[in-house]
Design a protein around this motif. Sequence first.
Motif, PDB file in Angstrom:
ATOM      1  N   ALA A 177      29.116  29.355  44.901  1.00 47.55           N
ATOM      2  CA  ALA A 177      29.162  27.912  44.628  1.00 47.55           C
ATOM      3  C   ALA A 177      28.920  27.093  45.887  1.00 47.55           C
ATOM      4  O   ALA A 177      29.717  26.253  46.279  1.00 47.55           O
ATOM      5  CB  ALA A 177      30.500  27.526  44.000  1.00 47.55           C
ATOM      6  N   SER A 178      27.793  27.366  46.526  1.00 50.09           N
ATOM      7  CA  SER A 178      27.452  26.635  47.738  1.00 50.09           C
ATOM      8  C   SER A 178      25.974  26.278  47.712  1.00 50.09           C
ATOM      9  O   SER A 178      25.348  26.275  46.650  1.00 50.09           O
ATOM     10  CB  SER A 178      27.793  27.482  48.972  1.00 50.09           C
ATOM     11  N   VAL A 179      25.424  25.962  48.876  1.00 51.41           N
ATOM     12  CA  VAL A 179      24.012  25.614  48.991  1.00 51.41           C
ATOM     13  C   VAL A 179      23.345  26.584  49.960  1.00 51.41           C
ATOM     14  O   VAL A 179      23.998  27.115  50.870  1.00 51.41           O
ATOM     15  CB  VAL A 179      23.828  24.161  49.481  1.00 51.41           C
ATOM     16  N   PRO A 180      22.041  26.844  49.795  1.00 54.74           N
ATOM     17  CA  PRO A 180      21.340  27.808  50.652  1.00 54.74           C
ATOM     18  C   PRO A 180      21.465  27.517  52.143  1.00 54.74           C
ATOM     19  O   PRO A 180      21.596  28.438  52.957  1.00 54.74           O
ATOM     20  CB  PRO A 180      19.888  27.693  50.178  1.00 54.74           C
ATOM     21  N   GLU A 181      21.428  26.228  52.515  1.00 52.83           N
ATOM     22  CA  GLU A 181      21.505  25.877  53.933  1.00 52.83           C
ATOM     23  C   GLU A 181      22.829  26.324  54.550  1.00 52.83           C
ATOM     24  O   GLU A 181      22.869  26.821  55.682  1.00 52.83           O
ATOM     25  CB  GLU A 181      21.334  24.361  54.110  1.00 52.83           C
ATOM     26  N   ALA A 182      23.914  26.165  53.799  1.00 51.45           N
ATOM     27  CA  ALA A 182      25.230  26.558  54.306  1.00 51.45           C
ATOM     28  C   ALA A 182      25.334  28.077  54.424  1.00 51.45           C
ATOM     29  O   ALA A 182      25.915  28.601  55.380  1.00 51.45           O
ATOM     30  CB  ALA A 182      26.326  26.023  53.391  1.00 51.45           C
ATOM     31  N   VAL A 183      24.764  28.796  53.458  1.00 51.68           N
ATOM     32  CA  VAL A 183      24.765  30.263  53.507  1.00 51.68           C
ATOM     33  C   VAL A 183      23.959  30.745  54.707  1.00 51.68           C
ATOM     34  O   VAL A 183      24.364  31.672  55.417  1.00 51.68           O
ATOM     35  CB  VAL A 183      24.185  30.859  52.206  1.00 51.68           C
ATOM     36  N   SER A 184      22.825  30.106  54.958  1.00 52.59           N
ATOM     37  CA  SER A 184      21.984  30.477  56.096  1.00 52.59           C
ATOM     38  C   SER A 184      22.725  30.297  57.412  1.00 52.59           C
ATOM     39  O   SER A 184      22.665  31.156  58.302  1.00 52.59           O
ATOM     40  CB  SER A 184      20.706  29.629  56.088  1.00 52.59           C
ATOM     41  N   ARG A 185      23.454  29.185  57.541  1.00 56.99           N
ATOM     42  CA  ARG A 185      24.218  28.948  58.771  1.00 56.99           C
ATOM     43  C   ARG A 185      25.316  29.994  58.951  1.00 56.99           C
ATOM     44  O   ARG A 185      25.568  30.465  60.065  1.00 56.99           O
ATOM     45  CB  ARG A 185      24.816  27.541  58.751  1.00 56.99           C
ATOM     46  N   ALA A 186      25.963  30.364  57.847  1.00 55.27           N
ATOM     47  CA  ALA A 186      27.024  31.369  57.921  1.00 55.27           C
ATOM     48  C   ALA A 186      26.457  32.729  58.322  1.00 55.27           C
ATOM     49  O   ALA A 186      27.049  33.451  59.135  1.00 55.27           O
ATOM     50  CB  ALA A 186      27.744  31.466  56.577  1.00 55.27           C
ATOM     51  N   LEU A 187      25.300  33.084  57.776  1.00 58.04           N
ATOM     52  CA  LEU A 187      24.663  34.357  58.136  1.00 58.04           C
ATOM     53  C   LEU A 187      24.261  34.369  59.609  1.00 58.04           C
ATOM     54  O   LEU A 187      24.425  35.383  60.302  1.00 58.04           O
ATOM     55  CB  LEU A 187      23.437  34.598  57.253  1.00 58.04           C
ATOM     56  N   ASN A 188      23.744  33.251  60.083  1.00 56.85           N
ATOM     57  CA  ASN A 188      23.370  33.164  61.499  1.00 56.85           C
ATOM     58  C   ASN A 188      24.588  33.309  62.403  1.00 56.85           C
ATOM     59  O   ASN A 188      24.516  33.923  63.477  1.00 56.85           O
ATOM     60  CB  ASN A 188      22.671  31.832  61.780  1.00 56.85           C
ATOM     61  N   PHE A 189      25.710  32.742  61.963  1.00 56.44           N
ATOM     62  CA  PHE A 189      26.944  32.865  62.738  1.00 56.44           C
ATOM     63  C   PHE A 189      27.379  34.325  62.827  1.00 56.44           C
ATOM     64  O   PHE A 189      27.709  34.831  63.908  1.00 56.44           O
ATOM     65  CB  PHE A 189      28.045  32.025  62.094  1.00 56.44           C
ATOM     66  N   LEU A 190      27.362  35.027  61.684  1.00 57.25           N
ATOM     67  CA  LEU A 190      27.745  36.439  61.664  1.00 57.25           C
ATOM     68  C   LEU A 190      26.777  37.281  62.496  1.00 57.25           C
ATOM     69  O   LEU A 190      27.181  38.244  63.151  1.00 57.25           O
ATOM     70  CB  LEU A 190      27.783  36.950  60.218  1.00 57.25           C
ATOM     71  N   LYS A 191      25.516  36.891  62.486  1.00 58.68           N
ATOM     72  CA  LYS A 191      24.512  37.598  63.281  1.00 58.68           C
ATOM     73  C   LYS A 191      24.779  37.407  64.775  1.00 58.68           C
ATOM     74  O   LYS A 191      24.695  38.357  65.563  1.00 58.68           O
ATOM     75  CB  LYS A 191      23.119  37.094  62.917  1.00 58.68           C
ATOM     76  N   CYS A 192      25.108  36.188  65.168  1.00 55.87           N
ATOM     77  CA  CYS A 192      25.403  35.908  66.576  1.00 55.87           C
ATOM     78  C   CYS A 192      26.645  36.655  67.052  1.00 55.87           C
ATOM     79  O   CYS A 192      26.764  36.982  68.241  1.00 55.87           O
ATOM     80  CB  CYS A 192      25.592  34.405  66.782  1.00 55.87           C
ATOM     81  N   GLN A 193      27.558  36.925  66.126  1.00 56.46           N
ATOM     82  CA  GLN A 193      28.768  37.669  66.466  1.00 56.46           C
ATOM     83  C   GLN A 193      28.515  39.175  66.531  1.00 56.46           C
ATOM     84  O   GLN A 193      29.419  39.947  66.865  1.00 56.46           O
ATOM     85  CB  GLN A 193      29.863  37.387  65.432  1.00 56.46           C
ATOM     86  N   GLY A 194      27.290  39.591  66.194  1.00 56.64           N
ATOM     87  CA  GLY A 194      26.956  41.013  66.228  1.00 56.64           C
ATOM     88  C   GLY A 194      27.509  41.793  65.056  1.00 56.64           C
ATOM     89  O   GLY A 194      27.557  43.029  65.090  1.00 56.64           O
ATOM     90  N   ILE A 195      27.905  41.089  64.009  1.00 57.28           N
ATOM     91  CA  ILE A 195      28.509  41.744  62.847  1.00 57.28           C
ATOM     92  C   ILE A 195      27.447  42.205  61.861  1.00 57.28           C
ATOM     93  O   ILE A 195      27.599  43.225  61.190  1.00 57.28           O
ATOM     94  CB  ILE A 195      29.506  40.791  62.163  1.00 57.28           C
ATOM     95  N   ILE A 196      26.351  41.455  61.773  1.00 58.38           N
ATOM     96  CA  ILE A 196      25.257  41.827  60.882  1.00 58.38           C
ATOM     97  C   ILE A 196      23.929  41.711  61.617  1.00 58.38           C
ATOM     98  O   ILE A 196      23.842  41.066  62.669  1.00 58.38           O
ATOM     99  CB  ILE A 196      25.205  40.932  59.618  1.00 58.38           C
ATOM    100  N   ALA A 197      22.918  42.351  61.063  1.00 59.63           N
ATOM    101  CA  ALA A 197      21.544  42.202  61.535  1.00 59.63           C
ATOM    102  C   ALA A 197      20.716  41.774  60.332  1.00 59.63           C
ATOM    103  O   ALA A 197      20.922  42.276  59.218  1.00 59.63           O
ATOM    104  CB  ALA A 197      21.019  43.514  62.104  1.00 59.63           C
ATOM    105  N   THR A 198      19.817  40.838  60.528  1.00 62.46           N
ATOM    106  CA  THR A 198      19.028  40.339  59.408  1.00 62.46           C
ATOM    107  C   THR A 198      17.535  40.458  59.681  1.00 62.46           C
ATOM    108  O   THR A 198      17.084  40.392  60.827  1.00 62.46           O
ATOM    109  CB  THR A 198      19.353  38.859  59.123  1.00 62.46           C
ATOM    110  N   SER A 199      16.799  40.661  58.609  1.00 62.69           N
ATOM    111  CA  SER A 199      15.339  40.648  58.656  1.00 62.69           C
ATOM    112  C   SER A 199      14.871  39.964  57.385  1.00 62.69           C
ATOM    113  O   SER A 199      15.684  39.522  56.575  1.00 62.69           O
ATOM    114  CB  SER A 199      14.788  42.078  58.729  1.00 62.69           C
TER     115      SER A 199
END
Length: 215
Positions: free
Chosen positions: A163-185
């Motif tokens: 129940a959110s918006v794509p932009e907010a999900v993208s920011r959250a994924l980028n945050f997790l990526k910066c923390q080294g928790i996930i890798a995205t492609s």
Amino acid sequence: ILAGHMRRFPPDTVIFSEQEPCAGMFVLFKGHVHISTLGPQGKQNIIADINPVIMFNEVALLDGGPNPYSAVTTQKCIAWQISRAAYLKLLQRHAQDVYMQVSLGLLDIMASRYRQLLGNYADLSFLNVPIRVAKLIYELSDNGQTPINRQGNSLVEMAAHIASVPEAVSRALNFLKCQGIIATSRTAITILKPEELARMAMIGSGDIFTYGHKE
């Protein structure tokens, strides 16, 4: 059933729009529909995915108010529709029944409260998004063990799940990526630190997710 009629909708069709006059109630028999509301910044926020067999826009039918959300088809759909006028005509047949009058009064109250809940739900979609994203990708990745196929889990679909918006999900994924928790492609999301992701997903209001503002 005879009080309404069956309708067919092609893909990407707006069945009705938020805040427009009551479009009546629908029962989806085939297809898929996105239910959305307009967010604070004027963008559509998907709050639910509708699959057969289920009714929607019943609140507007009950209280005669405007549509509380928008409904858009994502594929060919078949739905049964009953208008507010047809609904009222059916009620008039039993207007003298005391129990019917009491029931209608209760339905008006329920409809009013449901509208309020929809408003609260829309507000919720802009709060604590990173936590909900962490929980979602933890579940989608089988507790962090399997890469997530992005083709079947786009930002739009992930946003709909929480129940959110794509932009907010993208920011959250980028945050997790910066923390080294996930890798995205472009094709996958890979969990690098499952235990850390699980810890974050269980935090109700962790400091680690306070990065400047609430989504």
